[in-house]
Design a protein around this motif. Structure first.
Motif, short mmCIF file in Angstrom:
data_model
loop_
_atom_site.label_atom_id
_atom_site.label_comp_id
_atom_site.label_asym_id
_atom_site.label_seq_id
_atom_site.Cartn_x
_atom_site.Cartn_y
_atom_site.Cartn_z
N LEU A 151 0.89 -1.24 0.05
CA LEU A 151 -0.23 0.00 -0.10
C LEU A 151 0.89 1.19 -0.13
CD1 LEU A 151 -2.73 -0.94 2.63
CD2 LEU A 151 -2.93 -1.03 -0.06
N ARG A 152 1.94 1.01 0.65
CA ARG A 152 2.89 2.42 0.80
C ARG A 152 3.40 2.72 -0.27
NH1 ARG A 152 3.80 0.08 6.00
NH2 ARG A 152 5.45 -0.82 5.16
N MET A 153 4.03 1.50 -1.16
CA MET A 153 4.50 1.70 -2.55
C MET A 153 3.60 2.31 -3.50
SD MET A 153 6.84 -1.26 -4.69
CE MET A 153 8.22 -0.67 -3.64
N GLY A 154 2.34 1.77 -3.35
CA GLY A 154 1.29 2.25 -4.24
C GLY A 154 1.24 3.77 -4.06
N ARG A 155 0.84 4.21 -3.02
CA ARG A 155 0.64 5.65 -2.83
C ARG A 155 1.95 6.32 -3.28
NH1 ARG A 155 -1.67 3.78 2.96
NH2 ARG A 155 -3.97 3.55 2.43
N LEU A 156 3.03 5.85 -2.87
CA LEU A 156 4.42 6.60 -3.23
C LEU A 156 4.48 6.62 -4.88
CD1 LEU A 156 6.85 5.45 -0.73
CD2 LEU A 156 6.09 7.79 -0.76
N SER A 157 4.16 5.39 -5.43
CA SER A 157 4.45 5.44 -6.96
C SER A 157 3.32 6.33 -7.62
CB SER A 157 4.20 4.06 -7.47
OG SER A 157 2.98 3.41 -7.06
N ALA A 158 2.33 6.55 -7.22
CA ALA A 158 1.11 7.55 -7.49
C ALA A 158 1.55 9.02 -7.32
CB ALA A 158 -0.08 7.23 -6.91
N GLY A 159 2.23 9.22 -6.20
CA GLY A 159 2.42 10.55 -5.76
C GLY A 159 3.46 11.05 -6.83
N ALA A 160 4.37 10.04 -6.82
CA ALA A 160 5.82 10.14 -7.60
C ALA A 160 5.41 10.50 -9.32
CB ALA A 160 6.80 8.90 -7.61
N ALA A 162 2.51 11.55 -10.58
CA ALA A 162 1.87 12.75 -10.43
C ALA A 162 2.52 14.02 -10.48
CB ALA A 162 0.75 12.91 -9.82
N PHE A 163 3.19 14.01 -9.48
CA PHE A 163 3.79 15.29 -9.02
C PHE A 163 5.51 15.28 -9.94
CE2 PHE A 163 1.17 14.82 -5.39
CZ PHE A 163 0.57 16.21 -5.44
N GLY A 164 5.97 13.96 -9.93
CA GLY A 164 7.28 14.05 -10.63
C GLY A 164 7.21 14.45 -12.07
N THR A 165 5.94 13.89 -12.68
CA THR A 165 5.74 14.17 -14.18
C THR A 165 5.61 15.55 -14.40
OG1 THR A 165 5.01 12.04 -14.59
CG2 THR A 165 4.59 13.60 -16.08
N LEU A 166 4.59 16.12 -13.51
CA LEU A 166 4.37 17.77 -13.62
C LEU A 166 5.83 18.51 -13.61
CD1 LEU A 166 1.03 18.12 -11.91
CD2 LEU A 166 1.40 17.92 -14.38
N LEU A 167 6.41 18.14 -12.38
CA LEU A 167 7.80 18.67 -12.30
C LEU A 167 8.75 18.76 -13.16
CD1 LEU A 167 9.42 20.47 -10.36
CD2 LEU A 167 10.10 18.37 -9.33
N TYR A 212 1.94 20.67 -21.08
CA TYR A 212 1.71 19.84 -19.90
C TYR A 212 1.02 18.46 -20.36
CZ TYR A 212 3.46 22.83 -16.56
OH TYR A 212 4.12 23.81 -15.58
N GLU A 213 1.35 17.34 -19.99
CA GLU A 213 0.50 16.07 -20.49
C GLU A 213 -0.18 15.67 -19.27
OE1 GLU A 213 2.93 13.37 -22.57
OE2 GLU A 213 3.48 14.68 -24.20
N PHE A 214 -1.43 15.48 -19.14
CA PHE A 214 -2.08 15.09 -17.97
C PHE A 214 -2.68 13.70 -17.82
CE2 PHE A 214 -2.89 19.73 -18.56
CZ PHE A 214 -2.52 20.13 -17.10
N GLY A 215 -2.03 13.00 -19.00
CA GLY A 215 -2.36 11.61 -18.90
C GLY A 215 -1.52 10.79 -17.78
N PRO A 216 -0.45 11.30 -17.41
CA PRO A 216 0.23 10.61 -15.99
C PRO A 216 -0.55 10.93 -14.97
CG PRO A 216 2.00 11.30 -17.47
CD PRO A 216 0.77 11.89 -18.21
N LEU A 217 -1.22 12.16 -14.75
CA LEU A 217 -1.74 12.50 -13.67
C LEU A 217 -2.86 11.48 -13.39
CD1 LEU A 217 -2.42 14.36 -11.23
CD2 LEU A 217 -3.42 15.94 -12.83
N PHE A 218 -3.76 11.53 -14.68
CA PHE A 218 -5.14 10.69 -14.53
C PHE A 218 -4.69 9.35 -14.24
CE2 PHE A 218 -6.44 13.65 -17.76
CZ PHE A 218 -7.22 14.48 -17.09
#
Length: 251
Positions: A151-160, A162-167, A212-218
């Motif tokens: 669960l922790r890895m899933g949340r971290l990967s989702a956050g990475a 979303a925010f990593g791609t935008l950054l 900006y490509e929002f596909g990774p965010l979705f």
């Protein structure tokens, strides 16, 4: 450039074939074969993404030759002034150039640093998701799919993701703009003959624009939803186990 692209495609094809052969070899269970195949493909993607990002970062920091698509103000060519065109597309065709391909060396350290940082952050974001896929496949193969670490890895990967791609896109966009300023900006020029240019410069004028490509965010949102579904399932399983334990104690 074409040779490098063909070489990468051939290498990718060979790795995919080897991955399929490894996944299907000796697999009696279809589920095990699918998981093994997915894990191999994820490893291939991780290696390719990491290698590509590393090559780009080294090229940027070593002041090597870089090819960058730079956004520019719309400029010529204009639609040609002709008559008797069959069929007549004059009312439907609008011609302008908004990006140019710049191959440059000797860029400033700040520009090269921004481009390298953008590639690093974007590469790490994609690598985090592939690492989560590999971890999940390993847990499913070992029949231990549900755990707090997953669960922790899933949340971290989702956050990475979303925010990593935008950054990463932001850093790359700023670096690309600086490339345009350093290679395309013209402060003055002398025209030979009676030449007229529609803009203030005979060269395309760089402009600031971040694509900006929002596909990774979705995709990150979808990963979060799946993680929370797994979390809800784990809670229900623990409640059922406690209820069964209490019921067995009463009998």
């Amino acid at each position: 450039m074409l040779f490098s692209s063909l070489l990468i495609l051939c290498l990718l094809a060979v790795l995919v074939v080897l991955g399929i052969a490894y996944a299907l070899r000796g697999r009696a269970s279809s589920a095990g074969g699918v998981l093994a195949f997915t894990r191999v493909i994820a490893w291939i993607g991780l290696i390719l993404i990491s290698g590509s990002a590393l090559l780009g970062i080294v090229t940027a920091l070593a002041n090597g030759e870089m090819n960058v698509q730079v956004p520019v103000e719309p400029y010529w060519p204009q639609y040609p002034s002709v008559i008797s065109v069959t069929p007549d597309h004059a009312g439907t065709v609008h011609s302008e150039i908004t990006t140019v391909s710049v191959t440059a060396t000797n860029l400033s350290f700040a520009t090269r640093g921004l481009l390298a940082a953008g590639m690093l952050v974007s590469g790490l974001a994609a690598a985090a998701v592939l690492a989560a896929v590999i971890t999940l496949c390993n847990k499913l193969i070992s029949a231990k799919p549900f755990s707090g670490s997953l669960l922790r890895m899933g949340r971290l990967s989702a956050g990475a993701l979303a925010f990593g791609t935008l950054l990463g896109q932001t850093l790359t966009g700023i670096g690309t703009y600086r490339v345009g300023e350093e290679t395309l900006r013209v402060d003055g020029y002398a025209s030979v003959g009676e030449q007229e240019f529609p803009g203030s410069s005979p060269w395309p004028e760089p402009t600031f624009s971040i694509n900006y490509e929002f596909g990774p965010l979705f995709m990150a949102l979808a990963i979060l939803v799946v993680v929370e579904l797994v979390n809800a399932g784990m809670r229900l399983a623990r409640q059922n186990e406690r209820l069964k334990h209490d019921t067995d104690g009463l009998v």
